[in-house]
Design a protein around this motif. Structure first.
Motif, PDB file in Angstrom:
ATOM      1  N   ALA A  77      -4.141   7.891   5.277  1.00  0.00           N
ATOM      2  CA  ALA A  77      -4.145   6.426   5.359  1.00  0.00           C
ATOM      3  C   ALA A  77      -2.736   5.893   5.584  1.00  0.00           C
ATOM      4  CB  ALA A  77      -4.755   5.822   4.097  1.00  0.00           C
ATOM      5  N   ALA A  78      -1.752   6.465   4.890  1.00  0.00           N
ATOM      6  CA  ALA A  78      -0.369   6.008   5.024  1.00  0.00           C
ATOM      7  C   ALA A  78       0.161   6.256   6.434  1.00  0.00           C
ATOM      8  CB  ALA A  78       0.521   6.696   3.985  1.00  0.00           C
ATOM      9  N   CYS A  79      -0.125   7.423   6.985  1.00  0.00           N
ATOM     10  CA  CYS A  79       0.309   7.750   8.343  1.00  0.00           C
ATOM     11  C   CYS A  79      -0.335   6.786   9.348  1.00  0.00           C
ATOM     12  CB  CYS A  79      -0.052   9.195   8.664  1.00  0.00           C
ATOM     13  SG  CYS A  79       0.456   9.733  10.304  1.00  0.00           S
ATOM     14  N   SER A  80      -1.612   6.560   9.195  1.00  0.00           N
ATOM     15  CA  SER A  80      -2.335   5.650  10.070  1.00  0.00           C
ATOM     16  C   SER A  80      -1.807   4.220   9.943  1.00  0.00           C
ATOM     17  CB  SER A  80      -3.823   5.710   9.725  1.00  0.00           C
ATOM     18  OG  SER A  80      -4.556   4.833  10.522  1.00  0.00           O
ATOM     19  N   LEU A  81      -1.491   3.815   8.717  1.00  0.00           N
ATOM     20  CA  LEU A  81      -0.958   2.471   8.490  1.00  0.00           C
ATOM     21  C   LEU A  81       0.402   2.302   9.144  1.00  0.00           C
ATOM     22  CD1 LEU A  81      -1.183  -0.287   7.166  1.00  0.00           C
ATOM     23  CD2 LEU A  81      -0.331   0.732   5.036  1.00  0.00           C
ATOM     24  N   GLN A 107      -8.885  -2.106  -2.252  1.00  0.00           N
ATOM     25  CA  GLN A 107      -9.905  -2.873  -1.535  1.00  0.00           C
ATOM     26  C   GLN A 107      -9.401  -4.271  -1.203  1.00  0.00           C
ATOM     27  OE1 GLN A 107     -13.186  -2.618  -4.305  1.00  0.00           O
ATOM     28  NE2 GLN A 107     -14.133  -0.922  -3.195  1.00  0.00           N
ATOM     29  N   LEU A 108      -8.718  -4.901  -2.139  1.00  0.00           N
ATOM     30  CA  LEU A 108      -8.188  -6.242  -1.918  1.00  0.00           C
ATOM     31  C   LEU A 108      -7.134  -6.243  -0.811  1.00  0.00           C
ATOM     32  CD1 LEU A 108      -8.196  -9.198  -2.860  1.00  0.00           C
ATOM     33  CD2 LEU A 108      -6.404  -8.565  -4.491  1.00  0.00           C
ATOM     34  N   LYS A 109      -6.210  -5.304  -0.880  1.00  0.00           N
ATOM     35  CA  LYS A 109      -5.168  -5.216   0.141  1.00  0.00           C
ATOM     36  C   LYS A 109      -5.772  -4.927   1.521  1.00  0.00           C
ATOM     37  CE  LYS A 109      -1.446  -3.730  -2.980  1.00  0.00           C
ATOM     38  NZ  LYS A 109      -1.678  -4.835  -3.835  1.00  0.00           N
ATOM     39  N   ALA A 110      -6.780  -4.066   1.569  1.00  0.00           N
ATOM     40  CA  ALA A 110      -7.447  -3.756   2.837  1.00  0.00           C
ATOM     41  C   ALA A 110      -8.162  -4.987   3.386  1.00  0.00           C
ATOM     42  CB  ALA A 110      -8.431  -2.602   2.650  1.00  0.00           C
ATOM     43  N   ILE A 155       0.842  -1.205   0.000  1.00  0.00           N
ATOM     44  CA  ILE A 155       0.000   0.000   0.000  1.00  0.00           C
ATOM     45  C   ILE A 155       0.874   1.251   0.000  1.00  0.00           C
ATOM     46  CG2 ILE A 155      -1.622   1.378   1.380  1.00  0.00           C
ATOM     47  CD1 ILE A 155      -2.938  -1.322   2.188  1.00  0.00           C
ATOM     48  N   LEU A 156       1.927   1.239   0.808  1.00  0.00           N
ATOM     49  CA  LEU A 156       2.799   2.413   0.882  1.00  0.00           C
ATOM     50  C   LEU A 156       3.561   2.636  -0.418  1.00  0.00           C
ATOM     51  CD1 LEU A 156       4.072   1.994   4.542  1.00  0.00           C
ATOM     52  CD2 LEU A 156       2.408   3.668   3.684  1.00  0.00           C
ATOM     53  N   SER A 157       3.758   1.591  -1.204  1.00  0.00           N
ATOM     54  CA  SER A 157       4.462   1.747  -2.480  1.00  0.00           C
ATOM     55  C   SER A 157       3.544   2.231  -3.602  1.00  0.00           C
ATOM     56  CB  SER A 157       5.126   0.427  -2.884  1.00  0.00           C
ATOM     57  OG  SER A 157       4.155  -0.508  -3.280  1.00  0.00           O
ATOM     58  N   MET A 158       2.253   2.372  -3.325  1.00  0.00           N
ATOM     59  CA  MET A 158       1.296   2.803  -4.344  1.00  0.00           C
ATOM     60  C   MET A 158       1.193   4.323  -4.465  1.00  0.00           C
ATOM     61  SD  MET A 158      -1.817   0.124  -3.659  1.00  0.00           S
ATOM     62  CE  MET A 158      -2.789   0.638  -5.088  1.00  0.00           C
ATOM     63  N   GLU A 162     -12.131   6.471   3.149  1.00  0.00           N
ATOM     64  CA  GLU A 162     -12.055   7.807   2.556  1.00  0.00           C
ATOM     65  C   GLU A 162     -11.195   7.795   1.295  1.00  0.00           C
ATOM     66  OE1 GLU A 162     -10.779  10.786   5.358  1.00  0.00           O
ATOM     67  OE2 GLU A 162     -12.867  11.207   5.843  1.00  0.00           O
ATOM     68  N   LEU A 163     -10.090   7.046   1.340  1.00  0.00           N
ATOM     69  CA  LEU A 163      -9.221   6.946   0.174  1.00  0.00           C
ATOM     70  C   LEU A 163      -9.947   6.261  -0.984  1.00  0.00           C
ATOM     71  CD1 LEU A 163      -6.505   7.307  -1.238  1.00  0.00           C
ATOM     72  CD2 LEU A 163      -5.731   5.198  -0.109  1.00  0.00           C
ATOM     73  N   GLY A 164     -10.687   5.221  -0.685  1.00  0.00           N
ATOM     74  CA  GLY A 164     -11.462   4.542  -1.726  1.00  0.00           C
ATOM     75  C   GLY A 164     -12.467   5.475  -2.372  1.00  0.00           C
ATOM     76  N   ASP A 165     -13.136   6.281  -1.557  1.00  0.00           N
ATOM     77  CA  ASP A 165     -14.084   7.266  -2.092  1.00  0.00           C
ATOM     78  C   ASP A 165     -13.365   8.307  -2.955  1.00  0.00           C
ATOM     79  OD1 ASP A 165     -16.125   5.960  -0.754  1.00  0.00           O
ATOM     80  OD2 ASP A 165     -16.211   7.422   0.891  1.00  0.00           O
ATOM     81  N   ALA A 166     -12.193   8.728  -2.503  1.00  0.00           N
ATOM     82  CA  ALA A 166     -11.420   9.725  -3.250  1.00  0.00           C
ATOM     83  C   ALA A 166     -10.960   9.152  -4.594  1.00  0.00           C
ATOM     84  CB  ALA A 166     -10.219  10.185  -2.433  1.00  0.00           C
ATOM     85  N   VAL A 167     -10.511   7.905  -4.586  1.00  0.00           N
ATOM     86  CA  VAL A 167     -10.091   7.272  -5.834  1.00  0.00           C
ATOM     87  C   VAL A 167     -11.281   7.143  -6.777  1.00  0.00           C
ATOM     88  CG1 VAL A 167      -9.230   5.117  -6.847  1.00  0.00           C
ATOM     89  CG2 VAL A 167      -8.081   6.091  -4.854  1.00  0.00           C
TER      90      VAL A 167
END
Length: 121
Positions: free
Chosen positions: A104-108, A45-48, A21-24, A84-89
Motif C-alpha cells: 500500500a505504501a509503495c502504491s501510495l 478507513q477514514l484516511k482512505a 498513512i506513511l507515518s503509521m 488488503e491492508l484493512g483485511d490484514a489489520v
C-alpha cells in the motif's frame, strides 16, 4: 471557487493524507491489543475515504484523458492494496500487515508522485 484553487486544495489534502498513512508504519508493524487494532483499522478507513474523495475530484477535473487514466489506474491499485491492508489489520497478523502495508505504501508513493505536479498547474 476557482477550479484551479479547488484542484490545488485536493492535491494538498492528498499529500497530507498520504503522509499520515506513511507515518503509521511503526504502529502497524508491532503487536497491539485488540482495541488498538480496531482503532488503527478505522483510522486507515477514514484516511482512505478522504483520499477517495479528493482523488475523485482530481480525476474529474483533469482535462488530459491520458493523465486521468493513469491516475485512475494508480488510485485503483492503491485502494486494492488498502483493502488488503484493512483485511490484514482485521486479522491482527503482524507479518501479513507488514507485507500489505509495504504494498500500500509503495502504491501510495506512486500515486502521490503522479498527482503532485497538478498542484503547480
Amino acid at each position: 471557487m476557482d477550479q484551479g484553487m479547488e484542484l490545488r486544495g485536493c492535491v494538498c489534502r492528498i499529500k497530507s493524507s498520504a503522509l499520515e498513512i506513511l507515518s503509521m508504519e511503526e504502529d502497524l508493524v508491532t503487536d497491539l491489543d485488540d482495541d488498538l487494532w480496531d482503532l488503527i483499522r478505522r483510522d486507515l478507513q477514514l484516511k482512505a475515504t478522504f483520499l477517495y474523495i479528493d482523488l475523485s475530484c482530481v480525476i474529474t477535473h483533469n482535462e488530459c484523458e491520458e493523465r486521468r487514466e493513469e491516475i485512475t489506474l494508480l488510485a485503483n491499485n492503491f485502494f486494492y492494496f488498502m483493502d488488503e491492508l484493512g483485511d490484514a489489520v482485521a486479522s491482527q497478523s503482524v507479518s501479513v500487515v507488514k507485507v500489505c502495508y509495504g504494498n500500500a505504501a509503495c502504491s501510495l508513493r506512486e500515486l502521490v508522485a503522479a498527482v503532485a505536479p497538478m498542484a503547480a498547474a
